[in-house]
Design an enzyme around this catalytic site. Structure first.
Site, PDB file in Angstrom:
ATOM      1  N   GLU A 112       0.855  -1.200   0.000  1.00 51.09           N
ATOM      2  CA  GLU A 112       0.000   0.000   0.000  1.00 51.09           C
ATOM      3  C   GLU A 112       0.886   1.244   0.000  1.00 51.09           C
ATOM      4  O   GLU A 112       2.111   1.139   0.160  1.00 51.09           O
ATOM      5  CB  GLU A 112      -0.970  -0.010   1.188  1.00 51.09           C
ATOM      6  CG  GLU A 112      -2.092  -1.029   0.985  1.00 51.09           C
ATOM      7  CD  GLU A 112      -3.151  -1.041   2.072  1.00 51.09           C
ATOM      8  OE1 GLU A 112      -3.148  -0.138   2.925  1.00 51.09           O
ATOM      9  OE2 GLU A 112      -3.967  -1.964   2.058  1.00 51.09           O
ATOM     10  N   HIS A 228      -9.212   9.880   2.359  1.00 52.78           N
ATOM     11  CA  HIS A 228      -8.811   8.764   1.498  1.00 52.78           C
ATOM     12  C   HIS A 228      -8.967   9.223   0.057  1.00 52.78           C
ATOM     13  O   HIS A 228      -9.972   9.838  -0.299  1.00 52.78           O
ATOM     14  CB  HIS A 228      -9.677   7.531   1.784  1.00 52.78           C
ATOM     15  CG  HIS A 228      -9.064   6.268   1.282  1.00 52.78           C
ATOM     16  ND1 HIS A 228      -8.966   5.991  -0.065  1.00 52.78           N
ATOM     17  CD2 HIS A 228      -8.482   5.236   1.919  1.00 52.78           C
ATOM     18  CE1 HIS A 228      -8.347   4.819  -0.217  1.00 52.78           C
ATOM     19  NE2 HIS A 228      -8.049   4.341   0.972  1.00 52.78           N
ATOM     20  N   ARG A 274      -0.927   9.096   1.308  1.00 50.89           N
ATOM     21  CA  ARG A 274      -2.343   9.383   1.060  1.00 50.89           C
ATOM     22  C   ARG A 274      -2.656  10.875   0.950  1.00 50.89           C
ATOM     23  O   ARG A 274      -3.470  11.282   0.124  1.00 50.89           O
ATOM     24  CB  ARG A 274      -3.127   8.831   2.248  1.00 50.89           C
ATOM     25  CG  ARG A 274      -4.207   7.918   1.839  1.00 50.89           C
ATOM     26  CD  ARG A 274      -4.770   7.206   3.014  1.00 50.89           C
ATOM     27  NE  ARG A 274      -4.665   5.774   2.786  1.00 50.89           N
ATOM     28  CZ  ARG A 274      -5.067   4.869   3.647  1.00 50.89           C
ATOM     29  NH1 ARG A 274      -5.578   5.223   4.797  1.00 50.89           N
ATOM     30  NH2 ARG A 274      -4.969   3.594   3.352  1.00 50.89           N
ATOM     31  N   HIS A 331     -11.632   9.987   6.091  1.00 45.85           N
ATOM     32  CA  HIS A 331     -11.352   8.568   6.342  1.00 45.85           C
ATOM     33  C   HIS A 331     -10.943   8.291   7.783  1.00 45.85           C
ATOM     34  O   HIS A 331     -11.509   7.412   8.422  1.00 45.85           O
ATOM     35  CB  HIS A 331     -10.230   8.140   5.376  1.00 45.85           C
ATOM     36  CG  HIS A 331      -9.881   6.699   5.442  1.00 45.85           C
ATOM     37  ND1 HIS A 331     -10.815   5.691   5.300  1.00 45.85           N
ATOM     38  CD2 HIS A 331      -8.677   6.072   5.623  1.00 45.85           C
ATOM     39  CE1 HIS A 331     -10.206   4.507   5.390  1.00 45.85           C
ATOM     40  NE2 HIS A 331      -8.924   4.714   5.602  1.00 45.85           N
ATOM     41  N   ARG A 366      -1.732   9.176   8.672  1.00 46.71           N
ATOM     42  CA  ARG A 366      -1.522   7.762   9.017  1.00 46.71           C
ATOM     43  C   ARG A 366      -1.025   6.950   7.827  1.00 46.71           C
ATOM     44  O   ARG A 366      -1.514   7.106   6.709  1.00 46.71           O
ATOM     45  CB  ARG A 366      -2.821   7.152   9.550  1.00 46.71           C
ATOM     46  CG  ARG A 366      -2.726   5.649   9.755  1.00 46.71           C
ATOM     47  CD  ARG A 366      -3.917   5.087  10.470  1.00 46.71           C
ATOM     48  NE  ARG A 366      -5.144   5.136   9.725  1.00 46.71           N
ATOM     49  CZ  ARG A 366      -5.467   4.320   8.729  1.00 46.71           C
ATOM     50  NH1 ARG A 366      -4.621   3.391   8.306  1.00 46.71           N
ATOM     51  NH2 ARG A 366      -6.635   4.440   8.134  1.00 46.71           N
TER      52      ARG A 366
HETATM   53  C1  SIN Z   1      -7.697   1.044   2.318  1.00 42.80           C
HETATM   54  O1  SIN Z   1      -7.977  -0.136   2.187  1.00 42.80           O
HETATM   55  O2  SIN Z   1      -7.318   1.745   1.392  1.00 42.80           O
HETATM   56  C2  SIN Z   1      -7.847   1.661   3.658  1.00 42.80           C
HETATM   57  C3  SIN Z   1      -6.962   0.991   4.621  1.00 42.80           C
HETATM   58  C4  SIN Z   1      -6.448   1.946   5.632  1.00 42.80           C
HETATM   59  O3  SIN Z   1      -6.997   3.004   5.827  1.00 42.80           O
HETATM   60  O4  SIN Z   1      -5.412   1.651   6.227  1.00 42.80           O
END
Ligand code: SIN
Length: 520
Positions: A112, A228, A274, A331, A366
């Protein structure tokens, strides 16, 4: 009947259940949730749980990624607990029977944004939160030391003799109930529901934060709300989240002409932190572009991401071209109720955990998939800590609080939830400035929030209690965002568009002087 062994947990998400798991052998646990137990954010978590479990990864690298994504606003000692204990607690969970996805007999680790290594454990593809919650409920089921009270909204803390002595709730019949407990844990989540577009369950509107503030607890970092980048939005309606894990598996952000919008913006391109990605999407959208997540490079999309596939199908989004229309949305709140490493707040016998807490692990932004890890680590730590604490008396004498002036219910006028969301979204969104933030504060001041601190809340309906909580938190977030005259992480202001050294590691902490939280 309250007993000296009672621990009250407000909220029923992952952090709450993890704490309960540690507590049930020593204490009686009472969990309160204003929704059914299947409500809340944890069930919806798609991405996964970050842990440096691969032999080529290390907690130190995980720590570095967490600090970098958090723009070094994090508390490094707390991050160290998160990543080091996190790894051993995840391994324990695996031993206890929690199953994450495997590939060729090995744990399948996802990627991620802003992680330098593949370290995201996931379950059922994009159903990690759901699978973790199922696992926890299976362990807790029928245990004699736990009771879950559903559809019962805790609306105030009982504060007496300088400590938290329990809570007041409104049950499903609307009856006011007093619950005494030696230890009270707030696990009520953040406040995404203050915004029009959010990944959160709409019930998550900052109840625990508002309660703690009214009781006199310190709250901090409220200006740091993470947006998000990829909420699915089709025909004007937000239908859910498209996990960042999609970009980890090769999805890219494009406009309607196919232009890759993260090209030449950041070294990590679509996997940039993010806050960076959210700002680019916001800029493009404001310039009139429709942004899509191009998933055509993802093999077996339906099987690997069943939740996102279902969300798209249910919304009748055509997927033939592999394009999911997206927008940004609120988010995760990095700030919250100030806690130490054992979840203790500034009020004795009151604890906070999960998104409701400001542990300092997330800094200004975060790192993806650190929130389930936080719930595991700090949920277990609170449980372990309270187990070692002596049982507390719960037979306190009732006292009238002379300072509390009871007003009549109809003397306070309230806006609708929609109005609050409208103003909050326009002022506290991805891009902020003094003018819009001041507008929010002025609008909120019109409603005389001060009177909310004096009213007898037992007279209010659930909706009124929620609206009041929303207003209090919107006000505190607005004040914090105005005060932080710089940009850092998720807090971005056009009038102060750079991080300033004078703000390095500086926290904005808000605390009400007088502890007035119930009519005790
Ligand atoms: C996501 O799946 O993009 C969100 C997961 C997160 O906020 O850590």
């Amino acid at each position: 009947m309250a007993t000296d062994r009672d621990v009250i947990i407000v909220g029923s998400g992952m952090a709450a259940l993890v704490a309960a798991m540690k507590l049930i052998n020593e204490k009686n646990v009472k969990i309160f949730t204003k929704e059914p137990r299947t409500g809340g954010n944890s069930w919806r978590a798609q991405g996964g749980m970050a842990a440096a479990i691969h032999q080529e990864d290390s907690p130190f690298q995980h720590l570095q990624d967490t600090l970098e994504a958090g723009c070094f606003h994090n508390d490094p000692d707390m991050v160290s607990i998160l990543v080091n204990e996190g790894l051993s607690r995840v391994k324990n969970w695996l031993k206890q029977g929690m199953t994450f996805d495997h590939h060729n007999g090995e744990l399948s680790l996802g990627m991620e944004g802003a992680h330098r290594n593949r370290r995201i454990l996931h379950a059922g593809g994009d159903q990690t939160g759901y699978k973790c919650m199922e696992f926890l409920h299976r362990q807790l089921k029928d245990h004699p030391n736990i009771q879950i009270f559903e559809n019962e909204m805790v609306f105030d803390l009982i504060i007496g003799e300088g400590q938290c002595q329990g809570v007041l709730s409104k049950n499903h019949n609307g009856t006011i109930v007093e619950h005494r407990g030696g230890h009270t844990i707030l696990a009520t989540g953040g406040c995404g529901g203050l915004f029009e577009a959010t990944t959160n369950d709409t019930a998550i509107i900052g109840d625990g934060l508002a309660m703690a503030y009214r009781a006199g607890a310190a709250l901090s970092d409220l200006e740091f709300m993470q947006f998000h980048p990829t909420l699915i939005k089709y025909k004007g309606r937000v239908v859910g989240l498209a996990s960042e894990a999609l970009r980890g598996e090769g999805a890219i952000l494009v406009d309607e002409t196919g232009r890759k919008i993260m090209e030449n913006v950041h070294l990590l391109k679509d996997l940039a932190p993010r806050d960076v990605v959210a700002r680019v999407i916001e800029r493009e959208t404001h310039a009139g572009k429709q942004i899509f997540l191009d998933i055509s490079a993802i093999v077996n999309f339906e099987k690997r991401f069943p939740t996102i596939y279902r969300l798209c199908k249910n919304a009748h989004i055509p997927l033939e071209k592999g394009l999911i229309p997206i927008t940004t949305g609120a988010h995760f709140l990095m700030g919250g109720i100030v806690t130490d490493s054992n979840g203790r707040t500034t009020i004795p016998n009151l604890y906070a955990v999960g998104e409701a807490a400001r542990t300092g692990v997330h800094g200004a932004n975060r790192l993806a998939s650190n929130s389930l890890l936080e719930a595991l680590v700090f949920g277990e730590r609170i449980g372990e800590f309270i187990c070692k604490e002596p049982n507390m008396p719960t037979n306190y004498a009732r006292k009238e609080n002379q300072k509390l002036k009871k007003l009549l219910k109809n003397t306070v006028k309230l806006p609708s939830k929609g109005e609050i969301q409208y103003f909050v979204s326009r002022s506290l969104g991805v891009v902020r400035n003094e003018q819009n933030l001041s507008k929010l504060i002025q609008w909120l001041e019109k409603w005389d929030i001060q009177s909310h601190f004096k009213i007898d809340r037992t007279l209010w309906r659930k909706e009124e209690l929620e609206i009041s909580n929303m207003m209090i938190i919107a006000f505190l977030m607005g004040k914090s965002a105005l005060e932080r005259t710089e940009s850092r992480g998720a807090h971005y202001r056009t009038d102060y568009s750079l991080p300033l050294q004078e703000w390095d590691r500086k926290q904005i902490t808000l605390q009400k002087k007088e502890r007035v939280a119930s009519n005790q």
